[in-house]
Design an enzyme around this catalytic site. Structure first.
Site, short mmCIF file in Angstrom:
data_model
loop_
_atom_site.label_atom_id
_atom_site.label_comp_id
_atom_site.label_asym_id
_atom_site.label_seq_id
_atom_site.Cartn_x
_atom_site.Cartn_y
_atom_site.Cartn_z
N HIS A 138 -10.40 3.13 -8.68
CA HIS A 138 -9.25 3.54 -7.86
C HIS A 138 -9.69 3.88 -6.44
O HIS A 138 -10.75 4.47 -6.23
CB HIS A 138 -8.56 4.74 -8.49
CG HIS A 138 -7.12 4.85 -8.11
ND1 HIS A 138 -6.70 5.31 -6.88
CD2 HIS A 138 -5.99 4.51 -8.79
CE1 HIS A 138 -5.38 5.27 -6.82
NE2 HIS A 138 -4.92 4.80 -7.97
N HIS A 139 -8.86 3.48 -5.49
CA HIS A 139 -9.19 3.74 -4.08
C HIS A 139 -9.23 5.24 -3.78
O HIS A 139 -9.81 5.67 -2.78
CB HIS A 139 -8.17 3.05 -3.18
CG HIS A 139 -8.72 2.61 -1.86
ND1 HIS A 139 -9.63 3.35 -1.14
CD2 HIS A 139 -8.50 1.49 -1.11
CE1 HIS A 139 -9.94 2.72 -0.02
NE2 HIS A 139 -9.28 1.59 0.02
N ALA A 140 -8.62 6.06 -4.62
CA ALA A 140 -8.71 7.50 -4.43
C ALA A 140 -10.13 8.01 -4.65
O ALA A 140 -10.51 9.06 -4.14
CB ALA A 140 -7.76 8.22 -5.40
#
Length: 446
Positions: A138-140
């Site tokens: 995830h880009h988070a």
């Protein structure tokens, strides 16, 4: 754990079934000499024996995932490695085409927020003595630069090393606690400097118009609502060819890469009778990281660059792109990371508005597509004796942004990864042919 930085939580808040917000990578390997028919299966079993996971990859959104989970991380103390690390096989004849179709399907599914937000898929059955690894996170948790650095930790320049430590394993020399944060005084100085920084931005962009204007991009078939299904295409070109064009034209490798994309998009849209009269505008992320930082998170700024798709001559397009990137980078000169990140959010505003029903059709696009360049390893690398043949980034199309082009370099090759909305971007594979044609045209024109 502490509250998430806004640069991480925004990727959780903005995600939906139609808009998966994870980044990925496809690595292609050649089986080592003497590898038996069960090499990949044995490798998969060895990877499952890893019980010491990188702290970053033990994180999951805190319960409940629909509210506080978008603002706080927690550690998962029951991580199920068999869920995260999977073995797949390609159907006959095991061509790259079948591999890309598998990656397209895998990249379109959401990550489970009740678990740490990553997956890894070993893929066997690829012909010509090869196998693949597709990972997504995830880009988070990670941006493209930190994800590539995390991968490199498991690779070596020595083909005789037999070490199956995967990228998601912890390392003894890594800090176990949270890294030190920027001091409060420095943060306050950055915030105080936002006013002058905004004034400089407005002067350069709006009054002097030395940089590409936000929201000046034309509407195109790429700037429409998208679905969650993905299509992925990938190919590499010799870096020496790209560098030679840049040297002859007084341009950077990144400028030539953008010119290749511009010419390919011009040809592609002309075929579809959909080329806007005004030139397309690309958002080009800039890494703000320094040193060897694989701590995760996101450290990105962004410039806007004209792609000069209204110009039929390849040399003219390259000259316009080179001037645009120089001017746009000058806007941020002397600013801090926080200030660059804050000002980079201005052209991203339509992406946030795009989460509202019908907004994409009503608001002008801030840009037409995102084109990223992530520097990669310069030497041939090996994993458990298997030579890595290529590494291709798999990125994120956003609402109103149906195509993403991400590029990385590896061992003398410039590797392109094209990720598009399956329904919105037809015949994505044709863009690879156009990229090849455009590089040849640039070589003749310069």
């Amino acid at each position: 754990m502490p509250l998430m930085p806004v640069t991480e939580s925004m990727f959780l808040l903005g995600e939906s079934r139609e808009h998966p917000l994870h980044v990925g990578g496809l690595q292609l390997f050649e089986l080592p000499d003497g590898a038996g028919p069960d090499y990949v299966g044995e490798l998969h079993r060895a990877l499952l024996d890893t019980d010491d996971i990188h702290p970053l990859l033990r994180r999951r959104p805190r319960d409940p995932v629909g509210s506080l989970g978008q603002w706080m991380w927690t550690d998962d103390d029951r991580l199920d490695l068999e869920y995260h690390v999977r073995l797949s096989a390609l159907p006959t004849p095991g061509r790259v085409r079948e591999l890309l179709e598998l990656v397209s399907r895998l990249h379109g599914s959401l990550l489970d927020r009740h678990r740490p937000l990553w997956e890894a898929h070993l893929v066997e059955g690829l012909r010509d003595n090869r196998f693949a690894l597709y990972t997504k996170v995830h880009h988070a948790l990670l941006d493209g630069v930190s994800a590539l650095r995390l991968l490199q930790r498991s690779l070596t320049t020595d083909p005789t090393v037999r070490d199956t430590r995967p990228p998601w394993a912890a390392r003894e020399d890594e800090p176990r606690g949270p890294r030190s944060r920027t001091g409060v005084g420095a943060v306050l100085r950055d915030i105080a400097g936002l006013g002058p920084a905004l004034a400089k931005y407005a002067n350069e962009v709006f009054r002097a118009q030395t940089a590409t204007l936000p929201f000046a991009a034309p509407r195109s078939i790429l700037n429409v609502p998208i679905t969650g299904a993905r299509r992925f295409a990938a190919q590499g070109w010799p870096l020496a060819r790209v560098r030679a064009v840049g040297d002859a034209a007084g341009a950077t490798v990144n400028d030539v890469m953008l010119a290749m994309c511009a010419g390919a998009l011009r040809r592609y849209l002309l075929e579809l009778d959909a080329l806007p009269e005004k030139p397309l505008v690309a958002a080009v992320p800039m890494s703000l990281r320094t040193g060897d930082d694989s701590a995760g998170g996101n450290a990105l700024g962004m410039i806007l660059c004209t792609l000069a798709t209204d110009r039929p001559d390849p040399a003219d397009r390259l000259a316009a792109i080179t001037e645009s990137t120089r001017s746009d980078k000058d806007v941020y000169r002397g600013m801090s990371q926080l200030q660059v990140t804050a000002l980079s959010a201005i052209p991203f505003a339509p992406l946030a508005l795009g989460l509202l029903p019908g907004a994409v059709r009503l608001t002008p696009p801030g840009f037409n597509l995102m084109i990223s360049n992530v520097p990669g390893p310069t030497e041939p690398l090996y994993w458990n004796g298997a030579r890595m043949l290529g590494v291709y980034p798999v990125s994120i199309p956003y609402e109103g942004q149906a195509l993403n082009i991400t590029v990385t370099s590896y061992n003398g090759s410039l590797e392109f990864g094209l990720t598009g909305c399956r329904r919105t971007v037809p015949h994505l594979q044709r863009l690879l042919t156009h990229l090849d044609t455009e590089l040849a045209d640039l070589e003749r024109a310069i």
